[in-house]
Scaffold this active site. Structure first.
Site, PDB file in Angstrom:
ATOM      1  CG  HIS A   1      27.968  40.427  34.589  1.00  0.00           C
ATOM      2  ND1 HIS A   1      28.133  40.028  35.892  1.00  0.00           N
ATOM      3  CD2 HIS A   1      26.626  40.566  34.429  1.00  0.00           C
ATOM      4  CE1 HIS A   1      26.958  39.936  36.484  1.00  0.00           C
ATOM      5  NE2 HIS A   1      26.029  40.253  35.619  1.00  0.00           N
TER       6      HIS A   1
ATOM      7  CG  HIS B   1      38.116  35.016  36.370  1.00  0.00           C
ATOM      8  ND1 HIS B   1      37.388  34.165  37.163  1.00  0.00           N
ATOM      9  CD2 HIS B   1      38.063  36.232  36.988  1.00  0.00           C
ATOM     10  CE1 HIS B   1      36.900  34.835  38.200  1.00  0.00           C
ATOM     11  NE2 HIS B   1      37.305  36.097  38.114  1.00  0.00           N
ATOM     12  CD  GLU B   2      39.726  39.622  36.191  1.00  0.00           C
ATOM     13  OE1 GLU B   2      38.780  40.445  36.157  1.00  0.00           O
ATOM     14  OE2 GLU B   2      40.086  39.060  37.238  1.00  0.00           O
TER      15      GLU B   2
ATOM     16  CG  HIS C   1      34.513  39.896  36.248  1.00  0.00           C
ATOM     17  ND1 HIS C   1      33.465  39.666  37.100  1.00  0.00           N
ATOM     18  CD2 HIS C   1      35.624  39.390  36.872  1.00  0.00           C
ATOM     19  CE1 HIS C   1      33.901  39.048  38.188  1.00  0.00           C
ATOM     20  NE2 HIS C   1      35.199  38.864  38.073  1.00  0.00           N
TER      21      HIS C   1
END
Length: 694
Positions: A486, A479-480, A483
């Site tokens: 991104h 999940h991290e 980010h």
């Protein structure tokens, strides 16, 4: 205009951009005094730069006003990135105190810039019709930012707003400072080894190491000799609860968790209530009836009612599923344990073992941190986006703690994208939870490439032992890193528009999509191998995990929705309702949950008011709904990937080009339509969470 050389000594480590690759800051060279001096000088420099913009006799243009403002404050941006990295990840008492001191100064500095009527006048005079692309978007975002900040207010109102902003900054810093201290203070000390029955040896060793770091145990104490310290994560339900066999100890850990901030020298509820009242005053000044209405002005959710509609559609269905799950576990095993919050994780894990032949604790040897990272997380990024990762251990010595790691990220052909930094292990001075942040953002205008950090709180293994992850921690890492992608794959001219600089309620979307690769067969087969034997997961494990996916989903959804409802309730208070609510926070919190159809005695919220750092110490006020709002996009996008062949370069390139690279250079929902060919639909999310029926 004052230059940094005038105020900072020649040897100041942040006087000029770092000479390390991609301007990676030399954290090890910076003292707290260096950071304080640098921030104050950085504010002075930016004030002078902005004063030159605003006092210019030239007619306002995009170049001399909007672009000039965007590129101002280089020293402040450089120093603040280092300082706030340290406050969150290595927040000593001295740094927390310094953050509390500096936060109101920084808030006043931002107000002085954004609330200066000369800026609003110059920005209003610029012809938006003459601009296109990122220039037009930057002007649009700046105008929105000025409106949200209160640039339209008159003089007396501006002064009142500045007072409120200063108080909010100081009080929020104090909340975080107390919460970090209380979380450390309420960790549960265990002196009898037998009470740790059920924990694996790695967890026992981690508890011993935590006791050493907290000063409860000598570093050279014999193995097997206590005490052991069960540290607390930010969540209500602690990871230890699934494995501990001692029900009394499970209850002790749970009650320590939910008691945070409620009383004692580190009590936070008083501060939280003051923050609620301050935000309401600010919202009223800015023309909104409540803080949630004000917060939505720069979000993608169209209205307070739209958020409430989504939450009300999910909460009763999720609670019905949670009750069914509770009834199931009440009848498993010997049935002796009450289905109380401290027992649910243990009973749920036992049911999963019996019903689905899934023992998540037994799977931990298959999730070794380094292999999950390199053969899982990095491999998926390589397959989708053509990225390669080369570790740079010589750069790690410039960071703030031993054990941190740095990788150079490159595209096919060798072009460097930026740096990825991992800070994975828990420490007493680190805020709970996990997060991604940048210390450098992609910007063509500044000639900068991203430097991205992922920070987690995995218990540190004993010396010489590998770090093993739970399945939840593996999910968090993927999940991290979503980010991080991104940030790493960002493209654009201006740093305030690139990467994760999107509206709060859609920023979680790319990170949630990245979780889908955890169980991609070719990725799973590479990273999920036994740490000692190298064997793959036993045959059929993936199928069992998928069969078990919906088990407990109702409970997990209610945990999340409970926290979301609490956040929303505090921030939809009005002048007529705020006094009664804040007079008794515990009663208000309970009433909010029960009126929404949630039983907090069965399923407590993921965070209680006293330790809800997201909304009282970070930027998620009236924004915790963002995870499920973004999950509507995520679930819909995951269906697109599955319909189009999954883990392929073609799919990755499309997702990167239309979404990850775009950041806020255009509206994210517009980017989603360009990627998907239509708006997102709700049905995939309801199916994922098992909420398509009653």
């Amino acid at each position: 205009m004052t230059s940094p050389t005038d105020a900072l000594p020649e040897g100041h480590p942040l006087l000029s951009p770092s000479a390390l690759p991609h301007e990676l800051p030399d954290f090890a060279a910076c003292s707290d005094a260096d950071l304080a001096a640098g921030i104050r000088q950085g504010m002075a420099e930016q004030r002078a730069e902005v004063e030159a913009i605003l006092s210019s006799p030239d007619a306002p243009t995009f170049e001399n006003t909007v672009r000039a403002l965007e590129l101002s404050g280089a020293l402040l941006r450089r120093v603040a990135a280092v300082f706030f990295t340290l406050v969150s990840a290595d927040g000593t008492e001295a740094r927390q105190a310094l953050a509390q001191e500096l936060s109101p100064e920084l808030a006043a500095h931002e107000d002085a810039l954004l609330l200066d009527p000369r800026l609003a006048e110059r920005v209003a005079a610029i012809d938006a019709g003459s601009l296109s692309g990122e220039d037009a978007r930057l002007l649009e975002v700046l105008r929105q930012r000025l409106d949200v900040a209160g640039a339209h207010l008159g003089g007396a109102e501006r002064e009142e707003l500045q007072r409120i902003n200063g108080e909010l900054a100081s009080t929020s810093s104090a909340f975080t400072r107390r919460l970090v201290a209380d979380t450390a203070a309420r960790a549960v000390l265990v002196t009898d080894r037998e009470r740790l029955a059920g924990l694996g040896q790695d967890d026992v060793d981690a508890a011993a190491a935590a006791a050493v770091e907290a000063g409860h145990r000598a570093a050279d104490a014999p193995a097997g000799e206590g005490p052991w310290l069960l540290t607390l994560s930010l969540f209500t339900s602690q990871p230890w609860l699934a494995d501990l066999e001692d029900e009394a100890l499970r209850r002790e850990v749970f009650e320590a968790s939910v008691g945070r901030g409620a009383s004692g020298e580190n009590e936070t509820l008083t501060l939280a209530m003051e923050i609620v009242r301050l935000r309401l005053r600010k919202a009223r000044l800015l023309g909104a009836s409540c803080w949630a209405e004000q917060a939505l002005k720069d979000r993608s959710a169209p209205s307070v009612a739209a958020v409430e509609e989504l939450l009300s559609a999910m909460a009763p269905r999720a609670m019905a599923n949670a009750r069914r799950d509770a009834a199931v576990v009440a009848g498993t095993g010997d049935g002796a344990a009450e289905v109380a919050p401290w027992n649910w994780p243990h009973l749920s894990a036992r049911h999963a073992r019996e019903a689905f032949a899934v023992d998540t604790a037994a799977l931990r040897p298959y999730f070794e941190l380094d292999r999950v990272l390199t053969q899982g997380v990095f491999a998926a990024a390589g397959a989708l986006y053509g990225l390669t990762f080369t570790e740079r251990p010589e750069l790690a010595r410039h960071l703030y703690r031993p054990g941190m790691r740095v990788w150079e990220v490159a595209r096919e052909g060798g072009e460097s994208v930026g740096l990825f930094v991992g800070d994975f292990f828990a420490r007493a001075t680190k805020s709970g939870g996990a997060w991604m942040h940048t210390v450098r953002d992609k910007s063509e205008a500044l000639g900068e490439k991203p430097v991205v950090f992922t920070t987690m709180n995995v218990p540190a293994p004993a010396e010489g032992r590998p770090a093993l992850l739970t399945l939840d921690e593996t999910t968090t890492l993927f999940h991290e890193f979503g980010h991080a992608l991104h940030g790493l794959l960002a493209e654009g001219e201006y740093p305030s528009l690139t990467g994760t600089a999107v509206p709060r309620d859609v920023v979680e979307f790319p990170s949630q999509v990245n979780e889908m690769w955890i169980r991609e067969p070719q990725i799973l087969a590479a990273y999920a191998r036994h740490v000692e034997t190298g064997e793959e997961l036993p045959a059929g494990t993936l199928e069992k995990l998928e069969a078990a996916d919906l088990w407990g989903e109702g409970y997990r959804t209610v945990e999340y929705l409970g926290a979301t409802l609490i956040d929303w309730a505090w921030h939809t208070l009005t002048e007529e309702t705020v006094d009664a609510a804040t007079a008794d926070p515990a009663a208000f919190e309970r009433r909010v949950l029960t009126e929404a159809g949630i039983d907090p005695d069965l399923v407590p919220p993921r965070y209680g008011t006293g330790y809800f750092k997201h909304i009282f110490g970070s930027g998620y006020a009236a924004g915790y709904y963002s995870y499920v709002w973004a999950e509507v996009l995520d679930a819909d996008a995951v269906e697109w990937f599955r319909e189009n062949g999954g883990l392929t370069r073609e799919n990755g390139e499309r997702f990167a080009a239309e979404l990850l690279a775009r950041g806020n250079t255009r509206d994210l929902l517009e980017s989603y339509r360009a990627f998907r060919g239509r708006d997102a639909e709700l049905e995939p999310l309801l199916r994922r969470r098992g909420l398509t029926e009653g």
